[in-house]
Design a protein around this motif. Structure first.
Motif, PDB file in Angstrom:
ATOM      1  N   LEU A 396      -4.794  -7.540  27.042  1.00 33.84           N
ATOM      2  CA  LEU A 396      -4.383  -6.519  28.005  1.00 33.84           C
ATOM      3  C   LEU A 396      -5.286  -6.622  29.219  1.00 33.84           C
ATOM      4  O   LEU A 396      -6.485  -6.354  29.134  1.00 33.84           O
ATOM      5  CB  LEU A 396      -4.477  -5.123  27.374  1.00 33.84           C
ATOM      6  CG  LEU A 396      -3.796  -4.944  26.011  1.00 33.84           C
ATOM      7  CD1 LEU A 396      -4.007  -3.527  25.507  1.00 33.84           C
ATOM      8  CD2 LEU A 396      -2.318  -5.270  26.104  1.00 33.84           C
ATOM      9  N   LYS A 397      -4.710  -6.996  30.351  1.00 32.67           N
ATOM     10  CA  LYS A 397      -5.500  -7.312  31.536  1.00 32.67           C
ATOM     11  C   LYS A 397      -5.276  -6.300  32.646  1.00 32.67           C
ATOM     12  O   LYS A 397      -4.147  -6.069  33.057  1.00 32.67           O
ATOM     13  CB  LYS A 397      -5.124  -8.711  32.052  1.00 32.67           C
ATOM     14  CG  LYS A 397      -5.984  -9.198  33.186  1.00 32.67           C
ATOM     15  CD  LYS A 397      -5.345 -10.362  33.910  1.00 32.67           C
ATOM     16  CE  LYS A 397      -4.363  -9.905  34.965  1.00 32.67           C
ATOM     17  NZ  LYS A 397      -5.036  -9.273  36.139  1.00 32.67           N
ATOM     18  N   SER A 398      -6.348  -5.694  33.126  1.00 35.11           N
ATOM     19  CA  SER A 398      -6.248  -4.862  34.315  1.00 35.11           C
ATOM     20  C   SER A 398      -5.778  -5.713  35.490  1.00 35.11           C
ATOM     21  O   SER A 398      -6.117  -6.899  35.596  1.00 35.11           O
ATOM     22  CB  SER A 398      -7.609  -4.248  34.627  1.00 35.11           C
ATOM     23  OG  SER A 398      -7.570  -3.490  35.809  1.00 35.11           O
ATOM     24  N   GLY A 399      -5.006  -5.125  36.383  1.00 35.24           N
ATOM     25  CA  GLY A 399      -4.396  -5.885  37.460  1.00 35.24           C
ATOM     26  C   GLY A 399      -5.366  -6.703  38.277  1.00 35.24           C
ATOM     27  O   GLY A 399      -5.089  -7.852  38.633  1.00 35.24           O
ATOM     28  N   ASN A 400      -6.547  -6.154  38.578  1.00 40.43           N
ATOM     29  CA  ASN A 400      -7.495  -6.833  39.457  1.00 40.43           C
ATOM     30  C   ASN A 400      -8.439  -7.786  38.748  1.00 40.43           C
ATOM     31  O   ASN A 400      -9.269  -8.418  39.389  1.00 40.43           O
ATOM     32  CB  ASN A 400      -8.332  -5.789  40.215  1.00 40.43           C
ATOM     33  CG  ASN A 400      -7.532  -5.075  41.277  1.00 40.43           C
ATOM     34  OD1 ASN A 400      -6.929  -5.708  42.128  1.00 40.43           O
ATOM     35  ND2 ASN A 400      -7.511  -3.754  41.222  1.00 40.43           N
ATOM     36  N   PHE A 401      -8.324  -7.900  37.412  1.00 37.78           N
ATOM     37  CA  PHE A 401      -9.305  -8.665  36.657  1.00 37.78           C
ATOM     38  C   PHE A 401      -8.851 -10.099  36.421  1.00 37.78           C
ATOM     39  O   PHE A 401      -7.668 -10.413  36.389  1.00 37.78           O
ATOM     40  CB  PHE A 401      -9.557  -7.997  35.298  1.00 37.78           C
ATOM     41  CG  PHE A 401     -10.517  -6.831  35.352  1.00 37.78           C
ATOM     42  CD1 PHE A 401     -10.839  -6.221  36.545  1.00 37.78           C
ATOM     43  CD2 PHE A 401     -11.082  -6.339  34.195  1.00 37.78           C
ATOM     44  CE1 PHE A 401     -11.714  -5.147  36.592  1.00 37.78           C
ATOM     45  CE2 PHE A 401     -11.959  -5.265  34.220  1.00 37.78           C
ATOM     46  CZ  PHE A 401     -12.271  -4.673  35.422  1.00 37.78           C
ATOM     47  N   GLY A 402      -9.842 -10.968  36.202  1.00 37.64           N
ATOM     48  CA  GLY A 402      -9.570 -12.306  35.738  1.00 37.64           C
ATOM     49  C   GLY A 402      -9.588 -13.370  36.816  1.00 37.64           C
ATOM     50  O   GLY A 402      -9.296 -13.115  37.984  1.00 37.64           O
ATOM     51  N   THR A 403      -9.910 -14.594  36.398  1.00 40.50           N
ATOM     52  CA  THR A 403      -9.881 -15.744  37.288  1.00 40.50           C
ATOM     53  C   THR A 403      -8.429 -16.157  37.533  1.00 40.50           C
ATOM     54  O   THR A 403      -7.529 -15.756  36.795  1.00 40.50           O
ATOM     55  CB  THR A 403     -10.654 -16.911  36.667  1.00 40.50           C
ATOM     56  OG1 THR A 403     -10.071 -17.222  35.386  1.00 40.50           O
ATOM     57  CG2 THR A 403     -12.120 -16.551  36.482  1.00 40.50           C
ATOM     58  N   PRO A 404      -8.184 -16.966  38.573  1.00 44.32           N
ATOM     59  CA  PRO A 404      -6.802 -17.324  38.900  1.00 44.32           C
ATOM     60  C   PRO A 404      -6.019 -17.972  37.758  1.00 44.32           C
ATOM     61  O   PRO A 404      -4.803 -17.809  37.663  1.00 44.32           O
ATOM     62  CB  PRO A 404      -6.969 -18.297  40.078  1.00 44.32           C
ATOM     63  CG  PRO A 404      -8.236 -17.849  40.742  1.00 44.32           C
ATOM     64  CD  PRO A 404      -9.136 -17.434  39.613  1.00 44.32           C
ATOM     65  N   ASP A 405      -6.710 -18.710  36.877  1.00 45.87           N
ATOM     66  CA  ASP A 405      -5.998 -19.404  35.801  1.00 45.87           C
ATOM     67  C   ASP A 405      -6.011 -18.636  34.482  1.00 45.87           C
ATOM     68  O   ASP A 405      -5.709 -19.197  33.426  1.00 45.87           O
ATOM     69  CB  ASP A 405      -6.596 -20.795  35.587  1.00 45.87           C
ATOM     70  CG  ASP A 405      -8.044 -20.743  35.098  1.00 45.87           C
ATOM     71  OD1 ASP A 405      -8.685 -19.676  35.219  1.00 45.87           O
ATOM     72  OD2 ASP A 405      -8.530 -21.788  34.616  1.00 45.87           O
ATOM     73  N   LEU A 406      -6.337 -17.340  34.515  1.00 49.38           N
ATOM     74  CA  LEU A 406      -6.472 -16.566  33.275  1.00 49.38           C
ATOM     75  C   LEU A 406      -5.200 -16.600  32.434  1.00 49.38           C
ATOM     76  O   LEU A 406      -5.236 -16.860  31.226  1.00 49.38           O
ATOM     77  CB  LEU A 406      -6.853 -15.119  33.587  1.00 49.38           C
ATOM     78  CG  LEU A 406      -6.833 -14.152  32.391  1.00 49.38           C
ATOM     79  CD1 LEU A 406      -7.829 -14.590  31.330  1.00 49.38           C
ATOM     80  CD2 LEU A 406      -7.103 -12.724  32.839  1.00 49.38           C
ATOM     81  N   LEU A 407      -4.040 -16.309  33.039  1.00 48.09           N
ATOM     82  CA  LEU A 407      -2.804 -16.262  32.264  1.00 48.09           C
ATOM     83  C   LEU A 407      -2.487 -17.624  31.654  1.00 48.09           C
ATOM     84  O   LEU A 407      -2.027 -17.714  30.509  1.00 48.09           O
ATOM     85  CB  LEU A 407      -1.642 -15.793  33.145  1.00 48.09           C
ATOM     86  CG  LEU A 407      -1.751 -14.382  33.735  1.00 48.09           C
ATOM     87  CD1 LEU A 407      -0.461 -14.018  34.459  1.00 48.09           C
ATOM     88  CD2 LEU A 407      -2.066 -13.350  32.665  1.00 48.09           C
ATOM     89  N   VAL A 408      -2.722 -18.679  32.413  1.00 53.34           N
ATOM     90  CA  VAL A 408      -2.458 -20.032  31.910  1.00 53.34           C
ATOM     91  C   VAL A 408      -3.376 -20.336  30.731  1.00 53.34           C
ATOM     92  O   VAL A 408      -2.937 -20.849  29.689  1.00 53.34           O
ATOM     93  CB  VAL A 408      -2.644 -21.072  33.032  1.00 53.34           C
ATOM     94  CG1 VAL A 408      -2.573 -22.486  32.472  1.00 53.34           C
ATOM     95  CG2 VAL A 408      -1.582 -20.875  34.102  1.00 53.34           C
ATOM     96  N   ARG A 409      -4.660 -20.035  30.876  1.00 54.64           N
ATOM     97  CA  ARG A 409      -5.604 -20.314  29.777  1.00 54.64           C
ATOM     98  C   ARG A 409      -5.280 -19.496  28.535  1.00 54.64           C
ATOM     99  O   ARG A 409      -5.316 -20.000  27.408  1.00 54.64           O
ATOM    100  CB  ARG A 409      -7.038 -20.026  30.230  1.00 54.64           C
ATOM    101  CG  ARG A 409      -7.605 -21.068  31.182  1.00 54.64           C
ATOM    102  CD  ARG A 409      -9.087 -20.844  31.454  1.00 54.64           C
ATOM    103  NE  ARG A 409      -9.334 -19.633  32.215  1.00 54.64           N
ATOM    104  CZ  ARG A 409      -9.926 -18.539  31.770  1.00 54.64           C
ATOM    105  NH1 ARG A 409     -10.321 -18.473  30.516  1.00 54.64           N
ATOM    106  NH2 ARG A 409     -10.114 -17.490  32.567  1.00 54.64           N
ATOM    107  N   ALA A 410      -4.963 -18.220  28.734  1.00 57.26           N
ATOM    108  CA  ALA A 410      -4.659 -17.359  27.599  1.00 57.26           C
ATOM    109  C   ALA A 410      -3.414 -17.830  26.865  1.00 57.26           C
ATOM    110  O   ALA A 410      -3.377 -17.880  25.637  1.00 57.26           O
ATOM    111  CB  ALA A 410      -4.500 -15.914  28.061  1.00 57.26           C
ATOM    112  N   ALA A 411      -2.375 -18.165  27.616  1.00 53.50           N
ATOM    113  CA  ALA A 411      -1.136 -18.614  26.999  1.00 53.50           C
ATOM    114  C   ALA A 411      -1.304 -19.975  26.344  1.00 53.50           C
ATOM    115  O   ALA A 411      -0.757 -20.232  25.268  1.00 53.50           O
ATOM    116  CB  ALA A 411      -0.037 -18.680  28.048  1.00 53.50           C
TER     117      ALA A 411
END
Length: 417
Positions: A396-411
């Motif tokens: 669960l990611k807050s909108g402003n959080f994470g590096t640009p590739d976060l979704l790619v790495r997580a998936a």
């Protein structure tokens, strides 16, 4: 069974994961609960428990009522301290909800004074001379000034909080914080004797947060972002054993859901679209948001499989039309319905971007409690549902959080397991 030493009440779901991650990072075994907890819920062994509510944008009366229910539940189970967690950008309006909720919690704790510390230096949120900065900009000059529900146009936290409470508000400035915990504790005691209830405290780095946490260790109630909570957790963990933090292996398809329109999430979605099959929920294409369900549901059923997929409504301002809370709420409910359909079809790893979207998904799935595991990025932990037979993994990611590739790495992590 151990008794938690810290209990936390967060005003939204991703705020809950953020503060839970900070406590877990400090070495405390942490359980995260969603919504007002069941009185019969058994926590098991843990050092900290976080109750994530959805009170940030509710009318103040409702926010107070829900927060008091959570506080009452914690008082019967937590041995030392309660922490009221709000966003590091102090998201609120002149009517609340930070002031009204804090007033009610202080009354319930029979506490005279508390600190107010939204600083999260690792995310670029700092407080200097009582003014909240987002990186090198005053809060009022950041993107938060355009927030559709809680536009932040005043960076002076003392002034903001005075509009939300009838109680005195004061400031402990940066030079005194740098003198160390004893100086801060002495000043807190002096201000409490003078009748001050809220003390905004400057903090520009982690050392400042450590000083504040040490000085306020004896207060029944603390308030702030995950930054101060992390310092509180580190101090508490000095007297408790720690255990390795890992990510639980949950076999099954991975689905990403993105509803936040923050700059960080938009960049993350753009990269994810390059890697994975994606479907956009665009309310401009239909007369009613509900009309998007059949097509999106059919797309989900056709594409759910070994490879991660992305369903998103995130879009820049020029591509989403005028801000409309009713449309936003309908999109969140749609995301929740699609997440339910994905899990029913076999998905076991969900990556969700946006606080309101996360809340809608968690509620739709009926998830009430998770264990906090390892972080993908700071403040963005994997969580595992407590059902032993068929657990789900959630990010669960807050909108402003994470590096640009976060979704790619997580998936990709989910796809590789």
């Amino acid at each position: 069974m151990t008794t938690p030493i810290i209990g936390c009440i967060a005003d939204d779901y991703t705020g809950g994961t953020d503060v839970a991650a900070a406590l877990r990072r400090g070495g405390l075994r942490t359980v995260l609960l969603f919504g007002p907890p069941d009185p019969q819920l058994r926590l098991g062994d843990c050092d900290a428990v976080v109750i994530a509510l959805k009170t940030r944008s509710l009318p103040a009366v409702q926010a107070v009522e829900m927060s008091l229910l959570a506080q009452h539940w914690l008082r019967e189970r937590v041995t030392r301290q309660v922490y009221f967690k709000y966003c590091s950008t102090f998201d609120s309006t002149d009517d609340g909800n930070i002031g009204p909720v804090a007033d009610a919690l202080l009354d319930a704790q029979s506490a005279a004074v508390t600190v107010v510390c939204p600083a999260a230096p690792e995310h670029g949120r700092t407080v200097y001379q009582g003014h909240l900065f987002v990186h090198d900009r005053l809060l009022s000059e950041s993107s938060m000034r355009h927030h559709p529900l809680t536009p932040m146009t005043d960076p002076d936290l003392v002034r903001v909080l005075r509009r939300q409470t009838t109680h005195p508000v004061a400031l402990i400035p940066f030079p005194l914080v740098r003198q160390g915990p004893d100086a801060v504790a002495d000043r807190l005691a002096e201000l409490a004797c003078d009748g001050v209830r809220y003390v905004v405290v400057d903090a520009v780095d982690e050392a400042d947060l450590n000083n504040i946490a040490a000085a306020a260790r004896g207060l029944p109630l603390l308030t702030g972002s995950a930054g101060l909570a992390g310092a509180v957790g580190r101090i508490a963990a000095e007297h408790h054993s720690t255990e390795p933090v890992d990510i639980v292996d949950t076999n099954g398809p991975t689905v990403l859901f993105a509803g936040s329109c923050s700059r960080a999430t938009l960049g993350q979605v753009a990269l994810a679209r390059e890697k994975f099959a994606s479907y956009r929920l665009d309310p401009r294409t239909v007369a009613d948001v509900g009309d998007l369900l059949p097509g999106s549901h059919a797309w989900l059923a056709a594409h759910l499989g070994d490879d991660p997929i992305l369903i998103y409504s995130s879009a820049p301002a020029e591509e989403r039309g005028p801000a409309d809370p009713q449309t936003a709420g309908a999109l969140e409910q749609l995301m929740g319905a699609l997440a339910r359909a994905a899990v029913d079809a076999g998905a076991r790893r969900l990556v969700i971007a946006g606080g309101e979207t996360s809340g809608a998904v968690v509620d739709s799935l009926g998830i009430t409690a998770v264990r906090v595991d390892a972080e993908m990025d700071r403040g963005v932990p994997w969580c595992t549902t407590l059902a032993p037979a068929d657990p789900l993994s959630l990010l669960l990611k807050s909108g402003n959080f994470g590096t640009p590739d976060l979704l790619v790495r997580a998936a990709s992590l989910g796809a590789s397991r």
